[in-house]
Structure formats: C-alpha cells, structure tokens
Write a protein that holds these residues in place. Sequence first.
Motif, PDB file in Angstrom:
ATOM      1  N   THR A 189       0.882  -1.092  -0.111  1.00  0.00           N
ATOM      2  CA  THR A 189      -0.001  -0.077  -0.006  1.00  0.00           C
ATOM      3  C   THR A 189       0.848   1.332  -0.073  1.00  0.00           C
ATOM      4  O   THR A 189       1.654   1.393   0.838  1.00  0.00           O
ATOM      5  N   LEU A 190       0.679   1.994  -1.050  1.00  0.00           N
ATOM      6  CA  LEU A 190       1.471   3.334  -0.953  1.00  0.00           C
ATOM      7  C   LEU A 190       0.817   4.590  -0.447  1.00  0.00           C
ATOM      8  O   LEU A 190      -0.388   4.623  -0.422  1.00  0.00           O
ATOM      9  N   PRO A 191       1.746   5.336   0.064  1.00  0.00           N
ATOM     10  CA  PRO A 191       1.081   6.387   0.630  1.00  0.00           C
ATOM     11  C   PRO A 191       0.189   7.510  -0.191  1.00  0.00           C
ATOM     12  O   PRO A 191       0.626   7.292  -1.248  1.00  0.00           O
ATOM     13  N   SER A 192      -0.651   8.313   0.392  1.00  0.00           N
ATOM     14  CA  SER A 192      -1.254   9.201  -0.621  1.00  0.00           C
ATOM     15  C   SER A 192      -0.097  10.388  -1.056  1.00  0.00           C
ATOM     16  O   SER A 192       0.929  10.255  -0.483  1.00  0.00           O
ATOM     17  N   LYS A 193      -0.322  11.006  -2.048  1.00  0.00           N
ATOM     18  CA  LYS A 193       0.435  12.145  -2.831  1.00  0.00           C
ATOM     19  C   LYS A 193       1.676  11.462  -3.411  1.00  0.00           C
ATOM     20  O   LYS A 193       2.528  12.053  -4.082  1.00  0.00           O
ATOM     21  N   THR A 194       1.549   9.884  -3.685  1.00  0.00           N
ATOM     22  CA  THR A 194       2.506   9.218  -4.566  1.00  0.00           C
ATOM     23  C   THR A 194       2.149   9.474  -5.993  1.00  0.00           C
ATOM     24  O   THR A 194       0.978   9.620  -6.322  1.00  0.00           O
ATOM     25  N   THR A 195       3.304   9.751  -6.681  1.00  0.00           N
ATOM     26  CA  THR A 195       3.105  10.156  -7.987  1.00  0.00           C
ATOM     27  C   THR A 195       3.625   8.903  -9.024  1.00  0.00           C
ATOM     28  O   THR A 195       3.954   7.874  -8.612  1.00  0.00           O
ATOM     29  N   ASP A 196       3.456   9.212 -10.335  1.00  0.00           N
ATOM     30  CA  ASP A 196       4.048   7.948 -11.177  1.00  0.00           C
ATOM     31  C   ASP A 196       5.287   8.149 -11.036  1.00  0.00           C
ATOM     32  O   ASP A 196       5.863   6.734 -11.231  1.00  0.00           O
ATOM     33  N   ALA A 197       6.137   8.903 -10.912  1.00  0.00           N
ATOM     34  CA  ALA A 197       7.543   8.867 -10.663  1.00  0.00           C
ATOM     35  C   ALA A 197       8.010   8.201  -9.511  1.00  0.00           C
ATOM     36  O   ALA A 197       8.765   7.218  -9.532  1.00  0.00           O
ATOM     37  N   ASP A 198       7.275   8.446  -8.500  1.00  0.00           N
ATOM     38  CA  ASP A 198       7.591   7.585  -7.089  1.00  0.00           C
ATOM     39  C   ASP A 198       7.386   6.229  -7.257  1.00  0.00           C
ATOM     40  O   ASP A 198       8.323   5.274  -6.896  1.00  0.00           O
ATOM     41  N   LEU A 199       6.099   5.711  -8.169  1.00  0.00           N
ATOM     42  CA  LEU A 199       5.911   4.452  -8.255  1.00  0.00           C
ATOM     43  C   LEU A 199       7.007   3.700  -9.173  1.00  0.00           C
ATOM     44  O   LEU A 199       7.365   2.465  -9.257  1.00  0.00           O
ATOM     45  N   ALA A 200       7.398   4.586 -10.160  1.00  0.00           N
ATOM     46  CA  ALA A 200       8.336   3.904 -11.124  1.00  0.00           C
ATOM     47  C   ALA A 200       9.774   3.675 -10.388  1.00  0.00           C
ATOM     48  O   ALA A 200      10.531   2.627 -10.676  1.00  0.00           O
TER      49      ALA A 200
END
Length: 738
Positions: free
Chosen positions: A639-650
């Motif tokens: 589970t990723l935190p809120s405000k995670t962006t596409d770049a963060d996921l990559a």
Amino acid sequence: MDFGGGGGLHSKQYSQSEDSKPLLEEMSTPPVGNRRSRTGSGPCRRAPQHCSSGMRYKLLQEGDIQVCVIRRHRTFLSKILASKFLRRWEAHHLTLTESCLLSATPTGYMETAVAYGAMEDLQPLCWDGAPKYCLQLSIPGGTMLLQAANSYLREQWFYSMQWKKKMHKYSKVLSNPSRWEVVLKEIRALVDTALTSPLQDDAVHQTPLHIVSALLAENPSLSIQDHENIIMAIAPLLENNTPPPELCDLFLKHFQECPRSTVVTEVFTPMVQRILKHNMDFGKFPRLRLFTQEYILAISELNAGADVVRKFIQSLHGPTGLCPHPRVLPNLVAICLAAVYSCYEDFINSRDNSPSLKEIRNGWQQHGDRKPPLILRSCPLEAGPPTPSIALHSSDILVDLEQNQRASGGAALTGLPGLSSEPDLIDCLHGGPAFGAPTVQLPPLADRVLGCFVLILKILSDYDDWRPALASLLQPIPFPKEALAHPKFTKELKCVIQRFAQDPRQEVHSCLLGVRSGKDGWFQLYSPGGVACDDDGDLFASMVHILMGSCYKTKKFLLSLADSKLESCVLLALRGNKTMVEILCLMLEYDIIENGDTRRQVVSTVQSTQPGLHTYSKLCERQRELRELQRKGGPVRLTLPSKTTDADLARLLSSGSFGNLESLSLAFTNVTSACAEQLIKLPSLKQLNLWSTQFGDAGLRLLSEHLGSLQVLNLCETPVTDAGLLALGCKCTALTRH
C-alpha cells in the motif's frame, strides 16, 4: 413584378372580387403592390383585410357549414337580408373538390354540386342586421349564403373557396394555350396569386407548380428560350418549395441541353440549397437526388468549375466553424455515392447473374442453371484456357465482404480464428488467385462525373466539423468493387483517406479500420498489397502511427499486422521509417513474433538503421529491468501513501524484485494512466486498488492486454468512461465503479 406577400394585395379587406373578371384583364392591371384600392359599388360594405395584419389560415378541404339559397333577383337582396325573418337554413358537410363545391348529403339546397365556373361572385356580408359570419355566393338564378360558426372560420372558408376557384380557372386556361405571350402572363399571375394568398398550406404553392408542370409536359416542343422564361416566372415559388417530380424531369432536360445557362445559377441555386438543407430521404424522392446531381454537374462545367463547386459547398456550410444544417453532409454524401455508382453501372449490370459469396465458398456447386454473366474485362496472369470471372453479386451499395487470410503454401482460403471463411475484399477485387486485377475504363462522360463527385468528397473532408461524420459514412466502404479496382478513383479518393489518417480525433481515424471485426476497411485497401495502394507505404505508415496511439486493443492490432503486413513493416523499417521501427520493437517486446528465424530477421532489420539501433537498445534495457523486477521475492501486499506520483511508483518498482506482489493499493494517490506502463510489469498482480486517482481509459487499455491474472480492480471515483471499460472485456472477475 413584386412577388412578395403582405398588405400590398388588398387595401381593403374585400375589394371587388377579381374572380368575376377575365384572367387576361388581371394581367393588364398594374402590379399588385401598386394597385389602387377599388371600392365596390355593390350593396355590401367590406371590412379591412385581415391578412394585412398577419392573419394566416389553413386551406380548408371540407367542413360543416349552414347553407341558405335565395332564389330571387339580386336587387331585392338587401331588403331580405335586413329583415328579422330569414329563410330556412340547412346544415351541410361541404367538400372543396378540384372543380366544384360538393355536399356529403346531396339534398335540399345542395342537391346538385356548385361548379367553380358557375360562381359569379364571392364576398362576406359585414353590415348591421346581416346574418353573422356569413358569405354571399352569387350563382345562376339566385344567391347562396354560407354561415360559419365564427369569424375565423368564415375567413377560412372565404380564402379557401377563392383560392380553389382561381386554381380551377388557371388550370383550365393553361390547359389550352393559344399564344405563349399570354401564357407567360397567366403563369406570372398564377405565381402572384400563390405568393400573396393568406393561406398557409403546401398545396397553395405546390398546385401552381403542378399546373405549370402539366403545361410543359403537354407542350414538349417548346424552345429553350420559352423554357427559361417559364422557369424565371415560377422562380419565386421554387425558392422555398420542393418541385414536383414531373417538374424535376423537365429541369433535368434543361440541365442537359444548356448547362451553362444563367437560369442554372440564378434560379436553381436557392432551390438546390434548400433541398440539401431540408431533405430527409432521397429514397422517397429520387428525382430530387437526380436534379441535385445534375445541378452540381452543370455548375462544374462553368469556367473555373472546381472553384464554383467549392464556393457552393462553402455557402451550404456557412461562415462559422460548425455547419448549422445537419442534413447537408448526409445528403451530399448520398448524392456522391449515387453518382459514383452510376459511373460503373454498366460494369455492375454485367454481374447481375454472377455467383454469390456462399456459392464461391462452396465451389460454385449450384451455378449450373445460371445464365453466363457478362465478363468484366480482366488481364489473366498466364495464357491458357479461359476461366470464369469472379464477379460477386451485390444488390446493396455497401461492400460487405469478410476479411480472410490465404494459407501459406495452399490455394484454399482460410480465415482468421473466429471469423468466417468467405473471401476477403482484396482477393475479390483481384479476382482470386487465378486472375489478374480487373481493369476498368470509363467513357468520357462517366469519367467527368466521377471527377466531379470525388472532388466534392475531397472538399467535404477539408471541414473539421464534417470530417467525423464523413469518416463514419465512408467506413463501410460504400462503393462498388469496380470503383475500388479503378486506379483513377482510388488515387483521387486517397486525399480523403489521408485527411482521416492525419486527424488526431479517434472518432475520425478509427474509421480507417473495418466497420466491425473481420471486415476490410480503408486501412487494408491502402496498405502495401492492397488494391488501392500506389505508393511505397507512406500512407500505410501514417495510418499505423495514428491508430497505434488510440487503438483499444494494441496487442491485437500488432497481431494483425504481424499476421498480414509483417513484410511491409520490415521493408519500411529498412528504409528508415521511425513508425515501423517502433512497431517492430513493440512486436519483439510483446512476443508477437514466435518464429525464431523471423525474430532474428526483425532484430537485424531494426539494428540496420541508426534510429532503430537506438530504439532497440532502449528495448533491451527495459527487458533487463523487467527480468529483475519479475524475479521471485518481495512483498505480497503493498500500500503506497497518499500523494504518491507516477515517478515515485517507477522508482519503487525499479529498486528491487516484486515477482510475488499480488495486491497493490494506490488509493487516494496522485498516479495517472502513465503508471500503467509500470503496473503491467507485475506478473502476479491479482488485486489493484485505484480508488480516487486520475487513472483513465488509456491505462485500462494496457491493463486489459497485459495483466491476465488480474481479478479485482477498484475504479471508484476515477475518470474512467464507458469507452475505457470496453477495453477491459472479461479480464477482471470483479469490478467496482462509482
């Protein structure tokens, strides 16, 4: 002559009736708008005319009214009407026929019908002491009084009877013409009567046109000048009314005899514009379609005819970016299709007795009783005994042939999985494996017609607001096979297809494909190997480029390219086409090409150019990262935190192995559809939560093709539309969306 309606017709409500005067005397008077009011010297006082104040009435054909007939001399009429005791009244249901006033119950006063020719005068009674809402009709031997229920009905009866009486007179006079100078004056008076009548009904304008049509039909030997004079006389009626079929036939004759006449542009242009803006079905009015078609051909023969046609279509579209008339485009396309079909009519008729698709598929087992069809000229591949021409039966304008693929090393036609095995459109156009491509040669007149109406299709494709509807109308390829086998036609139409391929809107360029799965489309016809392809694949490359950017089933589209157009893609890639290089790399990345030798050939092709070498290097790097990502290990749930962006996921997915990840929650994060390129790298992902994200349709397309193990997908509060959900198909076993 003033053809306008309004108050210029009568300065008082009921001037002395002109019906009692000869028609030729009417034409000797000044124009209607300049006439002085004539106050009658009769016993009745007339009220101001209602139509001058804008009152309009529907033409009466029948109705109930009270009738009284006074069989006395007219000098005693005023005394009788002024008395309190009036003769008896009879209730009748009267019908206004074309020639007389008739009662449904022929008894009493109306035992015999009253012919319009026997009516000497018609006027209302409007003085004190007279019966209310009453009309006075002078007939031989007395006076007939007609009493309506109210003043409006009285006016309606008055104007309807007056109009019927006049039409009867004009029809009788023009049916036996003596001098054409007089006839022309009578026609102008007839038009004037129709335009100034306060009646509102189609028959008010159509009946004069039918009278003139009958006059012209009975006198076919009229000179061209007489025809033009009559057309100019009825021009005011043609501006806002559809001509009857018989009149259309006469106009068609005029087009053919003198296409450069000024009458064509001065009189027929407003009429054609009205037809194209308001006609709803040319199937019900085929003569209107022929009339419009001949008009367009006539203006195309003027000096700078192409510019004249372009300006005419521009006048139909209007100066704004959006045409306010939704019927213009479908009507123009229908006319163009019919005109193109007429150019190849002789070739189409030659295959009336040819076998159907089913008989071709079954080996022509039931063609023994058929009459031999007239063969379409073709060029055989080699000398030998004559072979029958494969001319397919087509009673419809739409080409409805299934797409199939010829099995390698065999002559039998085999279809793609799940499709029927009927011959595809391209094979049919080539006449099968044993025949050369048919050659079509048109006579000069048909060639001119073809050029004119293909030009119109080009002009229509120039308008941005018309292009989506035009692409949709042309998507089923509504042209005869003979037209598609004609190089001149396909070359001219190529400009229209290029417009579709350059339009970034999906609703436009998606129409390059078949109308449904398994149907050939413009993409197949204009691709290398297609019957319409006359270049080195430039149009094909542009179509592939635009379709790959919006196609829901990208992997399926690549499969179809690899199946039938791989050689063309390889050839274009060798020539440095960047789109084809990207296509080949995608085929390698998605494991579309299974044959090892073919894969090595594709790799060599991609590496042969500098852009291809750069693209292939990036592909190899992505493949190494993918193998590292998909190694077994890592968390099962994440589970990723809120405000995670596409770049963060990559960055997260590139930091280690996630081969065991089965559940991923991105709820309430800032990810978009761009993160789908990272998500499809997770082979074990079964549950994906995208609640309240900006994940849209583009991302769903990728998920539907690559995440075959996905079982649960949460799309609550996302911008996903119905179009995006179509891409999912049956990939997910559970789906929630608010």
